[in-house]
Design a protein around this motif. Sequence first.
Motif, PDB file in Angstrom:
ATOM      1  N   TYR A  97       0.829  -1.207   0.000  1.00 17.74           N
ATOM      2  CA  TYR A  97       0.000   0.000   0.000  1.00 17.74           C
ATOM      3  C   TYR A  97       0.859   1.251   0.000  1.00 17.74           C
ATOM      4  O   TYR A  97       1.885   1.321   0.664  1.00 17.74           O
ATOM      5  N   ARG A  98       0.438   2.263  -0.758  1.00 15.27           N
ATOM      6  CA  ARG A  98       1.088   3.574  -0.686  1.00 15.27           C
ATOM      7  C   ARG A  98       0.013   4.646  -0.656  1.00 15.27           C
ATOM      8  O   ARG A  98      -0.984   4.589  -1.374  1.00 15.27           O
ATOM      9  N   ALA A  99       0.240   5.637   0.220  1.00 18.44           N
ATOM     10  CA  ALA A  99      -0.759   6.677   0.453  1.00 18.44           C
ATOM     11  C   ALA A  99      -0.941   7.582  -0.755  1.00 18.44           C
ATOM     12  O   ALA A  99      -1.988   8.211  -0.906  1.00 18.44           O
ATOM     13  N   TYR A 100       0.056   7.654  -1.618  1.00 20.23           N
ATOM     14  CA  TYR A 100       0.039   8.570  -2.761  1.00 20.23           C
ATOM     15  C   TYR A 100      -1.218   8.410  -3.608  1.00 20.23           C
ATOM     16  O   TYR A 100      -1.894   9.384  -3.936  1.00 20.23           O
ATOM     17  N   ASP A 101      -1.527   7.170  -3.984  1.00 24.08           N
ATOM     18  CA  ASP A 101      -2.709   6.940  -4.807  1.00 24.08           C
ATOM     19  C   ASP A 101      -3.635   5.873  -4.234  1.00 24.08           C
ATOM     20  O   ASP A 101      -4.639   5.522  -4.864  1.00 24.08           O
ATOM     21  N   GLY A 102      -3.317   5.372  -3.039  1.00 18.55           N
ATOM     22  CA  GLY A 102      -4.176   4.385  -2.397  1.00 18.55           C
ATOM     23  C   GLY A 102      -4.096   3.011  -2.999  1.00 18.55           C
ATOM     24  O   GLY A 102      -4.834   2.112  -2.587  1.00 18.55           O
ATOM     25  N   ARG A 103      -3.226   2.828  -3.976  1.00 21.10           N
ATOM     26  CA  ARG A 103      -3.128   1.514  -4.611  1.00 21.10           C
ATOM     27  C   ARG A 103      -2.208   0.609  -3.808  1.00 21.10           C
ATOM     28  O   ARG A 103      -1.501   1.026  -2.916  1.00 21.10           O
ATOM     29  N   GLY A 104      -2.229  -0.673  -4.194  1.00 20.16           N
ATOM     30  CA  GLY A 104      -1.483  -1.659  -3.433  1.00 20.16           C
ATOM     31  C   GLY A 104      -2.294  -2.105  -2.228  1.00 20.16           C
ATOM     32  O   GLY A 104      -3.498  -1.856  -2.120  1.00 20.16           O
ATOM     33  N   GLY A 105      -1.647  -2.779  -1.297  1.00 20.15           N
ATOM     34  CA  GLY A 105      -2.333  -3.233  -0.094  1.00 20.15           C
ATOM     35  C   GLY A 105      -2.930  -4.613  -0.248  1.00 20.15           C
ATOM     36  O   GLY A 105      -2.806  -5.280  -1.278  1.00 20.15           O
ATOM     37  N   ALA A 106      -3.612  -5.032   0.810  1.00 18.90           N
ATOM     38  CA  ALA A 106      -4.120  -6.404   0.886  1.00 18.90           C
ATOM     39  C   ALA A 106      -5.384  -6.622   0.063  1.00 18.90           C
ATOM     40  O   ALA A 106      -5.697  -7.762  -0.294  1.00 18.90           O
ATOM     41  N   ALA A 107      -6.127  -5.566  -0.217  1.00 19.38           N
ATOM     42  CA  ALA A 107      -7.397  -5.724  -0.929  1.00 19.38           C
ATOM     43  C   ALA A 107      -7.179  -6.434  -2.258  1.00 19.38           C
ATOM     44  O   ALA A 107      -6.226  -6.136  -2.985  1.00 19.38           O
ATOM     45  N   GLY A 108      -8.053  -7.351  -2.557  1.00 18.27           N
ATOM     46  CA  GLY A 108      -7.952  -8.080  -3.814  1.00 18.27           C
ATOM     47  C   GLY A 108      -7.144  -9.348  -3.719  1.00 18.27           C
ATOM     48  O   GLY A 108      -7.209 -10.209  -4.595  1.00 18.27           O
ATOM     49  N   GLY A 109      -6.328  -9.475  -2.655  1.00 19.05           N
ATOM     50  CA  GLY A 109      -5.476 -10.650  -2.548  1.00 19.05           C
ATOM     51  C   GLY A 109      -4.527 -10.769  -3.728  1.00 19.05           C
ATOM     52  O   GLY A 109      -4.247 -11.863  -4.220  1.00 19.05           O
ATOM     53  N   SER A 465     -15.947  18.425  -3.940  1.00 19.68           N
ATOM     54  CA  SER A 465     -16.186  17.681  -2.710  1.00 19.68           C
ATOM     55  C   SER A 465     -16.180  16.175  -2.945  1.00 19.68           C
ATOM     56  O   SER A 465     -15.551  15.418  -2.201  1.00 19.68           O
ATOM     57  N   ALA A 466     -16.858  15.734  -3.994  1.00 24.58           N
ATOM     58  CA  ALA A 466     -17.049  14.297  -4.208  1.00 24.58           C
ATOM     59  C   ALA A 466     -15.898  13.633  -4.935  1.00 24.58           C
ATOM     60  O   ALA A 466     -15.617  12.446  -4.717  1.00 24.58           O
ATOM     61  N   SER A 467     -15.209  14.372  -5.818  1.00 26.60           N
ATOM     62  CA  SER A 467     -14.241  13.736  -6.710  1.00 26.60           C
ATOM     63  C   SER A 467     -12.918  13.415  -6.047  1.00 26.60           C
ATOM     64  O   SER A 467     -12.015  12.870  -6.691  1.00 26.60           O
ATOM     65  N   THR A 468     -12.772  13.729  -4.756  1.00 24.23           N
ATOM     66  CA  THR A 468     -11.581  13.274  -4.035  1.00 24.23           C
ATOM     67  C   THR A 468     -11.632  11.780  -3.755  1.00 24.23           C
ATOM     68  O   THR A 468     -10.635  11.188  -3.336  1.00 24.23           O
ATOM     69  N   TYR A 469     -12.772  11.164  -3.993  1.00 26.02           N
ATOM     70  CA  TYR A 469     -12.907   9.730  -3.715  1.00 26.02           C
ATOM     71  C   TYR A 469     -11.893   8.914  -4.511  1.00 26.02           C
ATOM     72  O   TYR A 469     -11.634   9.186  -5.687  1.00 26.02           O
ATOM     73  N   ARG A 470     -11.327   7.915  -3.825  1.00 29.02           N
ATOM     74  CA  ARG A 470     -10.418   6.971  -4.479  1.00 29.02           C
ATOM     75  C   ARG A 470     -10.928   5.567  -4.216  1.00 29.02           C
ATOM     76  O   ARG A 470     -10.995   5.127  -3.064  1.00 29.02           O
ATOM     77  N   ASP A 471     -11.274   4.872  -5.269  1.00 34.10           N
ATOM     78  CA  ASP A 471     -11.759   3.513  -5.083  1.00 34.10           C
ATOM     79  C   ASP A 471     -10.635   2.574  -4.675  1.00 34.10           C
ATOM     80  O   ASP A 471     -10.896   1.491  -4.168  1.00 34.10           O
ATOM     81  N   SER A 472      -9.393   2.998  -4.876  1.00 32.38           N
ATOM     82  CA  SER A 472      -8.255   2.152  -4.523  1.00 32.38           C
ATOM     83  C   SER A 472      -8.219   1.843  -3.033  1.00 32.38           C
ATOM     84  O   SER A 472      -7.970   0.703  -2.631  1.00 32.38           O
ATOM     85  N   ASP A 473      -8.459   2.853  -2.196  1.00 26.46           N
ATOM     86  CA  ASP A 473      -8.464   2.618  -0.751  1.00 26.46           C
ATOM     87  C   ASP A 473      -9.712   3.193  -0.083  1.00 26.46           C
ATOM     88  O   ASP A 473      -9.747   3.333   1.140  1.00 26.46           O
ATOM     89  N   LYS A 474     -10.735   3.493  -0.887  1.00 28.93           N
ATOM     90  CA  LYS A 474     -12.051   3.908  -0.386  1.00 28.93           C
ATOM     91  C   LYS A 474     -11.977   5.171   0.471  1.00 28.93           C
ATOM     92  O   LYS A 474     -12.772   5.370   1.395  1.00 28.93           O
ATOM     93  N   ARG A 475     -11.047   6.056   0.170  1.00 26.54           N
ATOM     94  CA  ARG A 475     -10.918   7.306   0.907  1.00 26.54           C
ATOM     95  C   ARG A 475     -11.504   8.453   0.096  1.00 26.54           C
ATOM     96  O   ARG A 475     -11.720   8.336  -1.109  1.00 26.54           O
ATOM     97  N   GLY A 476     -11.716   9.579   0.773  1.00 27.96           N
ATOM     98  CA  GLY A 476     -12.210  10.770   0.101  1.00 27.96           C
ATOM     99  C   GLY A 476     -13.700  10.705  -0.138  1.00 27.96           C
ATOM    100  O   GLY A 476     -14.429   9.878   0.414  1.00 27.96           O
ATOM    101  N   GLY A 477     -14.186  11.620  -0.978  1.00 25.61           N
ATOM    102  CA  GLY A 477     -15.607  11.681  -1.279  1.00 25.61           C
ATOM    103  C   GLY A 477     -16.309  12.809  -0.550  1.00 25.61           C
ATOM    104  O   GLY A 477     -15.718  13.539   0.262  1.00 25.61           O
ATOM    105  N   ALA A 478     -17.600  12.949  -0.847  1.00 22.37           N
ATOM    106  CA  ALA A 478     -18.378  14.077  -0.331  1.00 22.37           C
ATOM    107  C   ALA A 478     -18.796  13.913   1.118  1.00 22.37           C
ATOM    108  O   ALA A 478     -18.990  14.903   1.828  1.00 22.37           O
TER     109      ALA A 478
END
Length: 726
Positions: A97-109, A465-478
């Motif tokens: 996982y890296r905070a820069y774009d929320g990608r990586g990490g355990a999600a998805g296996g 407000s809403a477009s800060t959402y990142r599906d990579s780590d489910k952060r951001g959003g309105a």
Amino acid sequence: MSSDESSPGTPSPNARKPNTDWWPNRLDLEILDQNARDAGPVSDDFDYGEAFQSLDLDEVKADIEQVITEPKEWWPADYDHYGPFMIRMAWHSAGTYRAYDGRGGAAGGRQRFAPISSWPDNANLDKARRLLWPVKQKYGRNLSWADLMILAGNVAVESMGFQTFGFAGGREDSFEPDKGVDWGPEEELETQERFDEAGEIQEGLGASVMGLIYVNPEGPDGQPDPEASAENIRQTFSRMAMDDRQTAALIAGGHTFGKVHGADSTENAHGPDPEEAPIENMGLGWQDGETAREEGVTTSGIEGPWTSSPTEWDMGYVDNLLEYEWEPEKGPGGAWQWTPTEGEDVEAAPDAQNPDEEVTPMMLTTDIALKRDPTYREIMEDFQENPMEFGMSFAKAWYKLTHRDMGPPERFSGPEVPEETMVWQDPIPDADYDLIGDEEIDQLKAEILDSDLSRTRLVKTAWASASTYRDSDKRGGANGARIRLEPQRNWEVNEPEELETALETYEDIQQEFNESRSDDTRVSLADLIVLGGNAAVEEAAAEAGYDVSVPFEPGRTDATEEQTDADSFEALKPRADPFRNYIRDDVQKPAEEVMVDKADLLDLTAEELTALVGGARALGATYRDSHLGVLTEAEGALTNDFFVNLLDMGTEWEQTRDSETVYEGRDRETGDLEWEATRLDLIFGSHDRLRAIAETYAAEDGEEMLVEDFVDVWTKVMRADRFDLE
């Protein structure tokens, strides 16, 4: 057929050359195609969280512990216990996982797929997953691989005497690698070409070396330099939003268990990785014959345990590191490691395979770094003086490491989810009031539209407000309305002065509405901001001749500054926002590539991307109200003019003299300037796939389709973080 010829890593002589090889500069939309389809056999409506909730977690953990404590002949278990092995697997699953774009990490296996599955740092973790296969087979899709790998790590530390902070299930399984991740510029594994002149790792990357999770355990460039190693450690762990204390706790806690493996030189002991292994290996790599059984496993090339009791939670690692002096030497695997200096009587450990023999503990350069760096050393000394604090710090840091990419607690499932919510989970308060209904929604929309805020400002505020959402780590959003808090409130892309005016207007409307109610009905700023954007879209569609209703679900609440980790949220700041035709001057990649990356983080398809950009341009929702890309005389109406005028063969486009990214569209006959646009606009006419979609919207019967598709994708983004609605 020879084994080399049957290797999965050997290209077929009849293999087709993909378009990206023929035309390497062609914009690749493959990452958006992942969002358009479901890869794998599990249906889209399957709820992994709900399925996990149905499991008897005690039974699952008992099954995992049985695997951990019953060694198999086909793969040796150090100290007759696979616990440390499972910790490494879980750590390396989450640690990408890296905070820069929320990608990586355990999600998805995704540790199951290349390239991660065949990284040198993950050598032999394929065996850990095969050991767990009976558990996965028993519970099927109700227990995802993504959950199982992390849960196995938790069970492992618990089986060795440590109390974890908790566990949450509900991670979904992927059935292919994430093609959107940039792991680095290197063309060879275990090389490092990612540092700038100042010694900083390139923006966006996490590890310091290609194919490693964090840093080289021997030291930078394979040299035993603890001070330089400390700098690399601090960089790489901060890239995944860990502070110094969390970093020290993770390293010390993880190295309390197990050993490293360098029984022989890597040249002699390693077989091919899983991607290069022959087909008869059935996906297993690093098969080194009988070496593992007879002489010991070689993985990292470094050999030895850290403590005298490698399968027990104790203070052995901290004490050994701080109380004894260590010096570098080349170990049996040919790698740099640290041994006690002459005269230091460190308590011996049992041999991993022969308990009747003893070995001397060792340290890595990355361990000595914790002793040599003043800040890390102070933390380690505090841990030594306060063992309970060390345990709690490791427990919380391990929980953060293994759950960081799951998003808010609403997505967590299972009986071991902690009651406490940490600030890194972006907490949002529950609504302690009644939500607005249809009558109040209509009333508030009318008040918003009657305010001094323009339609464009309403759209841009909702989008910001809403477009800060990142599906990579489910952060951001309105949800949370964090656009009114630091750091988002002052991001350049959000036009702070204009945003301030919009927020003041919304606050006035909110206060007047809430104070006027005689019942418990209230409205949040988060809901008002989205509602205002929806109202503006409806009016824009009406001006174009279409009667549409943009779906709206109340229930968002407003987060506080105390619930917001401002430093962590800075990573969500857009480097580019194609929907506002904005790109920062310091962005090095082509604008269209950054656009695709942003669309992927929003979980958009190529079709949704196209509709969203075209509609946003028609609405004039550009950064600083720029005319770039607003290819219409009816700005503010939700028309298909952007596509019609972009594809008009009566217009000839050429790059301006003053900018590499701005283009002028001139009338072919008269030479008169008609439009100005950027690469983010022209790509929809120059790229074959995007043009095919744009042509559909530009057709005489395409406008109504565009309006419908724009409303759908607008709604998708506005509610992307509404996990309470799933």
